[in-house]
Scaffold this motif. Structure first.
Motif, PDB file in Angstrom:
ATOM      1  N   LEU A  84      -7.736  -6.670  -2.826  1.00  0.00           N
ATOM      2  CA  LEU A  84      -6.233  -6.669  -2.660  1.00  0.00           C
ATOM      3  C   LEU A  84      -5.653  -7.895  -2.129  1.00  0.00           C
ATOM      4  O   LEU A  84      -4.796  -8.482  -2.373  1.00  0.00           O
TER       5      LEU A  84
ATOM      6  N   ARG B   5      -5.734  -2.537  -9.531  1.00  0.00           N
ATOM      7  CA  ARG B   5      -6.409  -3.935  -9.540  1.00  0.00           C
ATOM      8  C   ARG B   5      -7.018  -3.971 -10.960  1.00  0.00           C
ATOM      9  O   ARG B   5      -7.473  -5.196 -11.165  1.00  0.00           O
TER      10      ARG B   5
ATOM     11  N   GLY C  29      -4.717   2.731  -6.760  1.00  0.00           N
ATOM     12  CA  GLY C  29      -5.147   1.605  -6.255  1.00  0.00           C
ATOM     13  C   GLY C  29      -6.122   0.934  -7.374  1.00  0.00           C
ATOM     14  O   GLY C  29      -5.890  -0.380  -7.651  1.00  0.00           O
TER      15      GLY C  29
ATOM     16  N   VAL D 284      -5.070   2.331  -1.113  1.00  0.00           N
ATOM     17  CA  VAL D 284      -5.382   1.600  -2.295  1.00  0.00           C
ATOM     18  C   VAL D 284      -6.827   2.051  -2.790  1.00  0.00           C
ATOM     19  O   VAL D 284      -7.094   1.720  -3.878  1.00  0.00           O
TER      20      VAL D 284
ATOM     21  N   ALA E  33       0.897  -1.251   0.021  1.00  0.00           N
ATOM     22  CA  ALA E  33      -0.095  -0.038  -0.007  1.00  0.00           C
ATOM     23  C   ALA E  33       0.891   1.290  -0.062  1.00  0.00           C
ATOM     24  O   ALA E  33       0.429   2.149  -0.834  1.00  0.00           O
TER      25      ALA E  33
ATOM     26  N   LEU F 205       2.055   2.748  -3.380  1.00  0.00           N
ATOM     27  CA  LEU F 205       1.058   3.194  -4.202  1.00  0.00           C
ATOM     28  C   LEU F 205       0.755   4.474  -3.907  1.00  0.00           C
ATOM     29  O   LEU F 205      -0.069   5.326  -4.592  1.00  0.00           O
TER      30      LEU F 205
END
Ligand SMILES: [Zn+2]
Length: 356
Positions: A64, A49, A45, A40, A23, A26
Protein backbone atom coordinates in the motif's frame (compact mmCIF):
# COMPACT_ATOMS: atom_id res chain seq x y z
CA UNK A 1 -18.47 -8.91 -21.21
CA UNK A 2 -17.53 -5.76 -23.14
CA UNK A 3 -18.54 -2.51 -21.53
CA UNK A 4 -20.56 -2.75 -18.32
CA UNK A 5 -23.41 -0.51 -17.23
CA UNK A 6 -22.77 0.52 -13.64
CA UNK A 7 -26.36 0.60 -12.44
CA UNK A 8 -25.64 1.93 -8.95
CA UNK A 9 -22.70 4.04 -7.86
CA UNK A 10 -21.77 7.32 -6.21
CA UNK A 11 -19.16 9.94 -6.95
CA UNK A 12 -15.51 10.08 -5.88
CA UNK A 13 -13.75 12.23 -3.30
CA UNK A 14 -12.45 15.37 -5.01
CA UNK A 15 -8.96 15.52 -3.55
CA UNK A 16 -5.81 13.64 -2.58
CA UNK A 17 -6.04 11.18 0.32
CA UNK A 18 -3.53 10.24 3.04
CA UNK A 19 -3.13 6.61 4.11
CA UNK A 20 -5.67 6.85 6.94
CA UNK A 21 -8.33 8.37 4.69
CA UNK A 22 -7.61 5.81 1.98
CA UNK A 23 -7.96 2.88 4.43
CA UNK A 24 -11.22 4.36 5.74
CA UNK A 25 -12.51 4.37 2.16
CA UNK A 26 -12.14 0.59 2.08
CA UNK A 27 -14.60 -0.08 4.88
CA UNK A 28 -18.18 0.65 5.90
CA UNK A 29 -16.86 1.23 9.44
CA UNK A 30 -16.90 4.82 10.62
CA UNK A 31 -14.19 4.31 13.27
CA UNK A 32 -10.44 3.86 12.76
CA UNK A 33 -9.31 0.22 12.88
CA UNK A 34 -8.28 -0.99 16.36
CA UNK A 35 -4.66 -1.86 17.16
CA UNK A 36 -3.47 -4.90 15.23
CA UNK A 37 -6.19 -4.56 12.58
CA UNK A 38 -6.01 -2.88 9.19
CA UNK A 39 -8.96 -2.30 6.87
CA UNK A 40 -6.53 -2.93 4.02
CA UNK A 41 -6.22 -6.58 5.11
CA UNK A 42 -9.68 -7.44 3.83
CA UNK A 43 -11.33 -8.76 0.67
CA UNK A 44 -11.57 -5.21 -0.64
CA UNK A 45 -7.99 -4.31 0.31
CA UNK A 46 -6.69 -7.37 -1.55
CA UNK A 47 -8.86 -6.56 -4.56
CA UNK A 48 -7.51 -2.99 -4.70
CA UNK A 49 -3.90 -4.22 -4.58
CA UNK A 50 -4.64 -6.89 -7.15
CA UNK A 51 -6.52 -4.85 -9.75
CA UNK A 52 -5.47 -1.22 -9.25
CA UNK A 53 -1.68 -1.40 -8.99
CA UNK A 54 -1.26 -2.48 -12.63
CA UNK A 55 -3.54 0.36 -13.79
CA UNK A 56 -1.16 2.87 -12.21
CA UNK A 57 1.94 1.14 -13.60
CA UNK A 58 2.83 -0.99 -10.55
CA UNK A 59 2.91 -4.75 -10.20
CA UNK A 60 -0.22 -6.45 -8.88
CA UNK A 61 -0.15 -6.77 -5.07
CA UNK A 62 2.33 -3.93 -4.59
CA UNK A 63 2.30 -2.84 -0.94
CA UNK A 64 0.00 0.00 0.00
CA UNK A 65 2.66 2.67 0.77
CA UNK A 66 4.13 2.13 -2.69
CA UNK A 67 0.68 2.27 -4.26
CA UNK A 68 -0.24 5.46 -2.42
CA UNK A 69 3.06 7.11 -3.35
CA UNK A 70 2.35 6.39 -7.02
CA UNK A 71 -1.20 7.65 -6.64
CA UNK A 72 0.01 10.89 -5.00
CA UNK A 73 2.56 11.38 -7.78
CA UNK A 74 -0.26 11.22 -10.36
CA UNK A 75 -2.65 13.36 -8.32
CA UNK A 76 -6.28 12.47 -7.67
CA UNK A 77 -7.58 13.61 -11.05
CA UNK A 78 -5.18 11.56 -13.17
CA UNK A 79 -5.47 8.57 -10.83
CA UNK A 80 -9.28 8.75 -10.91
CA UNK A 81 -9.31 8.94 -14.70
CA UNK A 82 -6.93 5.98 -15.09
CA UNK A 83 -8.83 3.81 -12.59
CA UNK A 84 -12.30 4.68 -13.86
CA UNK A 85 -11.31 4.26 -17.52
CA UNK A 86 -9.91 0.83 -16.65
CA UNK A 87 -13.31 -0.19 -15.24
CA UNK A 88 -14.66 -0.32 -18.80
CA UNK A 89 -18.05 1.26 -18.17
CA UNK A 90 -20.63 2.12 -20.84
CA UNK A 91 -22.83 4.30 -18.59
CA UNK A 92 -22.91 5.18 -14.89
CA UNK A 93 -26.15 5.58 -12.92
CA UNK A 94 -25.13 7.81 -10.05
CA UNK A 95 -26.96 8.28 -6.76
CA UNK A 96 -26.30 11.96 -6.13
CA UNK A 97 -27.30 11.81 -2.46
CA UNK A 98 -23.65 11.77 -1.32
CA UNK A 99 -21.24 14.62 -2.09
CA UNK A 100 -17.91 14.64 -3.94
CA UNK A 101 -16.64 15.35 -7.44
CA UNK A 102 -19.20 16.81 -9.87
CA UNK A 103 -21.05 14.58 -12.32
CA UNK A 104 -19.24 16.33 -15.17
CA UNK A 105 -15.88 15.42 -13.64
CA UNK A 106 -17.05 11.87 -12.98
CA UNK A 107 -18.21 11.34 -16.56
CA UNK A 108 -14.93 12.82 -17.79
CA UNK A 109 -12.89 10.42 -15.64
CA UNK A 110 -14.95 7.41 -16.73
CA UNK A 111 -15.09 8.48 -20.37
CA UNK A 112 -18.76 7.49 -20.29
CA UNK A 113 -22.17 9.13 -19.93
CA UNK A 114 -23.42 9.68 -16.39
CA UNK A 115 -27.14 9.55 -15.51
CA UNK A 116 -28.66 10.68 -12.25
CA UNK A 117 -30.59 8.72 -9.63
CA UNK A 118 -32.54 11.01 -7.28
CA UNK A 119 -32.82 10.29 -3.56
CA UNK A 120 -36.45 10.62 -2.48
CA UNK A 121 -35.78 11.56 1.15
CA UNK A 122 -33.36 14.30 0.13
CA UNK A 123 -36.01 16.02 -1.98
CA UNK A 124 -38.20 16.36 1.16
CA UNK A 125 -35.24 17.56 3.22
CA UNK A 126 -34.47 20.26 0.69
CA UNK A 127 -37.96 21.81 0.78
CA UNK A 128 -37.82 25.24 2.38
CA UNK A 129 -40.58 27.42 3.82
CA UNK A 130 -43.33 24.83 3.42
CA UNK A 131 -46.45 24.55 5.59
CA UNK A 132 -47.91 21.18 6.58
CA UNK A 133 -51.00 21.73 4.41
CA UNK A 134 -48.88 22.43 1.34
CA UNK A 135 -46.23 19.76 1.99
CA UNK A 136 -47.59 17.04 -0.30
CA UNK A 137 -48.02 19.38 -3.28
CA UNK A 138 -44.66 21.06 -2.71
CA UNK A 139 -42.96 17.67 -2.56
CA UNK A 140 -44.67 16.50 -5.75
CA UNK A 141 -43.63 19.64 -7.59
CA UNK A 142 -40.03 19.48 -6.34
CA UNK A 143 -39.73 15.79 -7.22
CA UNK A 144 -41.09 16.34 -10.72
CA UNK A 145 -38.42 19.01 -11.27
CA UNK A 146 -35.63 16.84 -9.84
CA UNK A 147 -36.44 13.71 -11.87
CA UNK A 148 -36.46 15.52 -15.21
CA UNK A 149 -33.55 13.81 -16.97
CA UNK A 150 -33.02 11.27 -14.16
CA UNK A 151 -33.21 7.53 -14.79
CA UNK A 152 -34.38 6.29 -11.38
CA UNK A 153 -35.30 7.26 -7.85
CA UNK A 154 -33.77 5.79 -4.72
CA UNK A 155 -34.90 5.37 -1.13
CA UNK A 156 -32.83 4.84 2.01
CA UNK A 157 -35.89 3.74 4.00
CA UNK A 158 -33.75 0.91 5.42
CA UNK A 159 -31.55 3.50 7.16
CA UNK A 160 -34.31 5.82 8.27
CA UNK A 161 -36.90 3.38 9.58
CA UNK A 162 -36.38 -0.18 8.35
CA UNK A 163 -38.06 -2.03 5.51
CA UNK A 164 -41.01 -3.36 7.53
CA UNK A 165 -43.66 -0.85 6.48
CA UNK A 166 -47.40 -1.06 5.81
CA UNK A 167 -48.01 -1.63 2.11
CA UNK A 168 -50.53 1.15 1.58
CA UNK A 169 -50.00 4.73 0.54
CA UNK A 170 -50.70 7.03 3.53
CA UNK A 171 -53.85 9.20 3.30
CA UNK A 172 -53.57 12.95 2.64
CA UNK A 173 -54.73 13.62 6.22
CA UNK A 174 -52.02 11.34 7.64
CA UNK A 175 -49.38 13.04 5.50
CA UNK A 176 -50.46 16.51 6.59
CA UNK A 177 -50.45 15.51 10.27
CA UNK A 178 -47.01 13.91 9.99
CA UNK A 179 -45.65 16.85 7.99
CA UNK A 180 -46.88 19.23 10.69
CA UNK A 181 -45.04 17.30 13.39
CA UNK A 182 -41.86 17.01 11.30
CA UNK A 183 -41.76 20.60 10.08
CA UNK A 184 -42.65 21.83 13.58
CA UNK A 185 -39.79 20.01 15.31
CA UNK A 186 -36.99 22.54 15.88
CA UNK A 187 -34.14 21.87 13.48
CA UNK A 188 -35.79 18.80 11.97
CA UNK A 189 -34.05 18.05 8.71
CA UNK A 190 -33.47 14.30 8.70
CA UNK A 191 -36.61 12.56 7.47
CA UNK A 192 -37.36 9.61 9.75
CA UNK A 193 -41.14 9.81 10.15
CA UNK A 194 -42.55 6.49 8.92
CA UNK A 195 -45.65 8.10 7.37
CA UNK A 196 -43.58 10.63 5.41
CA UNK A 197 -41.08 7.96 4.38
CA UNK A 198 -43.97 5.94 2.96
CA UNK A 199 -45.37 9.03 1.30
CA UNK A 200 -42.12 9.82 -0.54
CA UNK A 201 -41.76 6.16 -1.51
CA UNK A 202 -45.17 6.16 -3.19
CA UNK A 203 -44.47 9.51 -4.84
CA UNK A 204 -41.36 7.83 -6.23
CA UNK A 205 -43.49 4.97 -7.56
CA UNK A 206 -45.80 7.53 -9.18
CA UNK A 207 -42.93 8.92 -11.28
CA UNK A 208 -42.98 5.60 -13.16
CA UNK A 209 -39.17 5.43 -12.91
CA UNK A 210 -37.48 2.37 -11.42
CA UNK A 211 -37.29 2.59 -7.63
CA UNK A 212 -33.95 1.60 -6.12
CA UNK A 213 -34.08 0.54 -2.47
CA UNK A 214 -31.13 0.08 -0.16
CA UNK A 215 -31.34 -3.38 1.45
CA UNK A 216 -28.83 -5.45 3.41
CA UNK A 217 -25.53 -4.28 4.82
CA UNK A 218 -24.22 -0.75 4.91
CA UNK A 219 -22.63 1.40 7.58
CA UNK A 220 -23.62 1.10 11.23
CA UNK A 221 -26.24 3.82 10.96
CA UNK A 222 -28.39 0.88 9.81
CA UNK A 223 -30.19 -1.74 11.91
CA UNK A 224 -29.19 -4.75 9.82
CA UNK A 225 -32.10 -6.94 10.90
CA UNK A 226 -34.50 -4.27 9.58
CA UNK A 227 -32.77 -4.21 6.19
CA UNK A 228 -33.87 -7.70 5.12
CA UNK A 229 -35.67 -7.20 1.78
CA UNK A 230 -38.15 -9.95 2.71
CA UNK A 231 -39.71 -7.32 5.01
CA UNK A 232 -40.73 -5.44 1.85
CA UNK A 233 -42.98 -8.19 0.58
CA UNK A 234 -46.33 -6.45 1.24
CA UNK A 235 -45.05 -3.23 -0.34
CA UNK A 236 -43.67 -5.06 -3.38
CA UNK A 237 -47.03 -6.72 -3.90
CA UNK A 238 -48.80 -3.35 -3.63
CA UNK A 239 -46.44 -1.76 -6.19
CA UNK A 240 -46.78 -4.62 -8.68
CA UNK A 241 -49.99 -3.37 -10.39
CA UNK A 242 -48.34 0.02 -11.11
CA UNK A 243 -45.70 -1.67 -13.25
CA UNK A 244 -42.88 0.35 -11.64
CA UNK A 245 -39.73 -1.79 -11.34
CA UNK A 246 -38.25 -2.08 -7.84
CA UNK A 247 -34.50 -2.73 -7.71
CA UNK A 248 -33.13 -4.20 -4.49
CA UNK A 249 -29.63 -2.78 -3.98
CA UNK A 250 -26.70 -4.47 -2.20
CA UNK A 251 -28.82 -7.18 -0.52
CA UNK A 252 -25.93 -9.03 1.19
CA UNK A 253 -26.26 -11.02 3.45
CA UNK A 254 -29.93 -11.27 2.40
CA UNK A 255 -29.16 -11.78 -1.30
CA UNK A 256 -30.92 -15.15 -1.20
CA UNK A 257 -34.11 -13.52 0.08
CA UNK A 258 -33.69 -10.92 -2.68
CA UNK A 259 -33.28 -13.68 -5.26
CA UNK A 260 -36.53 -15.28 -4.20
CA UNK A 261 -38.38 -11.95 -4.33
CA UNK A 262 -37.03 -11.37 -7.85
CA UNK A 263 -38.14 -14.86 -8.82
CA UNK A 264 -41.75 -14.49 -7.71
CA UNK A 265 -42.52 -10.76 -8.23
CA UNK A 266 -42.38 -9.69 -11.89
CA UNK A 267 -41.51 -6.10 -10.89
CA UNK A 268 -38.56 -6.93 -8.59
CA UNK A 269 -34.89 -6.85 -9.65
CA UNK A 270 -31.60 -7.47 -7.84
CA UNK A 271 -28.49 -5.29 -8.08
CA UNK A 272 -25.08 -6.87 -7.45
CA UNK A 273 -23.25 -3.76 -6.18
CA UNK A 274 -21.28 -3.62 -2.95
CA UNK A 275 -21.09 -7.34 -2.44
CA UNK A 276 -18.30 -8.35 -4.83
CA UNK A 277 -16.12 -5.53 -3.54
CA UNK A 278 -16.66 -6.16 0.15
CA UNK A 279 -17.43 -9.88 0.38
CA UNK A 280 -15.17 -11.25 -2.36
CA UNK A 281 -15.96 -12.98 -5.62
CA UNK A 282 -17.25 -16.32 -4.28
CA UNK A 283 -20.66 -14.85 -3.50
CA UNK A 284 -21.54 -14.18 -7.15
CA UNK A 285 -22.63 -17.81 -7.58
CA UNK A 286 -25.26 -17.28 -4.87
CA UNK A 287 -26.80 -14.36 -6.76
CA UNK A 288 -27.22 -16.75 -9.69
CA UNK A 289 -29.30 -19.23 -7.66
CA UNK A 290 -33.01 -18.29 -7.57
CA UNK A 291 -33.24 -15.01 -9.47
CA UNK A 292 -33.99 -15.35 -13.19
CA UNK A 293 -30.92 -14.04 -15.04
CA UNK A 294 -33.03 -11.29 -16.60
CA UNK A 295 -33.46 -9.86 -13.06
CA UNK A 296 -29.78 -9.43 -12.12
CA UNK A 297 -27.90 -6.19 -12.76
CA UNK A 298 -24.23 -5.41 -12.38
CA UNK A 299 -23.11 -2.37 -10.39
CA UNK A 300 -20.01 -1.35 -8.46
CA UNK A 301 -21.65 0.71 -5.68
CA UNK A 302 -18.35 2.61 -5.83
CA UNK A 303 -18.17 5.60 -3.51
CA UNK A 304 -15.30 7.86 -2.53
CA UNK A 305 -12.34 5.92 -3.92
CA UNK A 306 -12.12 5.68 -7.73
CA UNK A 307 -10.41 2.33 -7.08
CA UNK A 308 -13.83 0.88 -6.26
CA UNK A 309 -15.06 1.30 -9.85
CA UNK A 310 -12.05 -0.64 -11.08
CA UNK A 311 -12.30 -3.37 -8.42
CA UNK A 312 -16.09 -3.70 -8.74
CA UNK A 313 -15.87 -4.18 -12.50
CA UNK A 314 -12.78 -6.41 -12.41
CA UNK A 315 -14.18 -8.60 -9.62
CA UNK A 316 -17.41 -9.06 -11.58
CA UNK A 317 -15.64 -9.94 -14.83
CA UNK A 318 -13.30 -12.30 -13.03
CA UNK A 319 -15.99 -13.96 -10.90
CA UNK A 320 -18.35 -14.38 -13.83
CA UNK A 321 -15.50 -15.85 -15.91
CA UNK A 322 -14.85 -18.44 -13.23
CA UNK A 323 -18.54 -19.31 -12.94
CA UNK A 324 -18.78 -19.57 -16.70
CA UNK A 325 -15.80 -21.93 -16.84
CA UNK A 326 -17.29 -24.13 -14.14
CA UNK A 327 -20.70 -24.23 -15.84
CA UNK A 328 -19.12 -25.01 -19.22
CA UNK A 329 -16.94 -27.75 -17.73
CA UNK A 330 -20.07 -29.20 -16.17
CA UNK A 331 -22.00 -29.04 -19.44
CA UNK A 332 -24.60 -26.79 -17.76
CA UNK A 333 -24.80 -24.42 -20.73
CA UNK A 334 -23.31 -23.59 -24.12
CA UNK A 335 -20.85 -20.77 -24.78
CA UNK A 336 -23.69 -19.02 -26.64
CA UNK A 337 -25.81 -19.07 -23.49
CA UNK A 338 -22.88 -18.02 -21.31
CA UNK A 339 -22.16 -14.98 -23.48
CA UNK A 340 -25.83 -14.04 -23.65
CA UNK A 341 -26.22 -14.23 -19.84
CA UNK A 342 -23.05 -12.19 -19.31
CA UNK A 343 -24.41 -9.53 -21.66
CA UNK A 344 -27.77 -9.44 -19.87
CA UNK A 345 -26.35 -9.07 -16.36
CA UNK A 346 -23.48 -6.80 -17.36
CA UNK A 347 -25.51 -4.31 -19.41
CA UNK A 348 -28.65 -5.52 -21.20
CA UNK A 349 -30.95 -5.82 -18.19
CA UNK A 350 -30.03 -2.34 -16.95
CA UNK A 351 -30.48 -0.88 -20.43
CA UNK A 352 -34.00 -2.33 -20.55
CA UNK A 353 -35.12 -1.64 -16.95
CA UNK A 354 -33.70 1.91 -16.79
CA UNK A 355 -34.68 2.61 -20.41
CA UNK A 356 -31.17 3.85 -21.34
ZN1 LIG B 1 -24.71 2.83 -2.79
Amino acid sequence: VDLLIDAHCHTVVAGDLDEAAFAQGLTEADRPAPTGVSYVDSQLGLAVRRWCGPVLGLPAHAQLPEYLARRAELGWRAASAALMRAAGLATLLVDTGLGGASLDDLGGFAGAPVREVVRLEQVAESLAGVEAAGFADAYREALAARVAGAVAVKSILAYRHGLGIPAERPSPAEVQRAAGAWLGAAGATRLTDPVLLRFVLWEGVDTGLPLQLHTGSGDRDLALRNADPALLQPFLAAVEPTGAPVVLLHCYPYHRQAGWLAAVYPNVYVDLGLTLNHAGTGVLAEFFELAPFGKLMFSTDAYGLPELYRTGAAQFRHAFGRLRDAWLADGALSTVDADRIAGMVGAGNARRVYDL
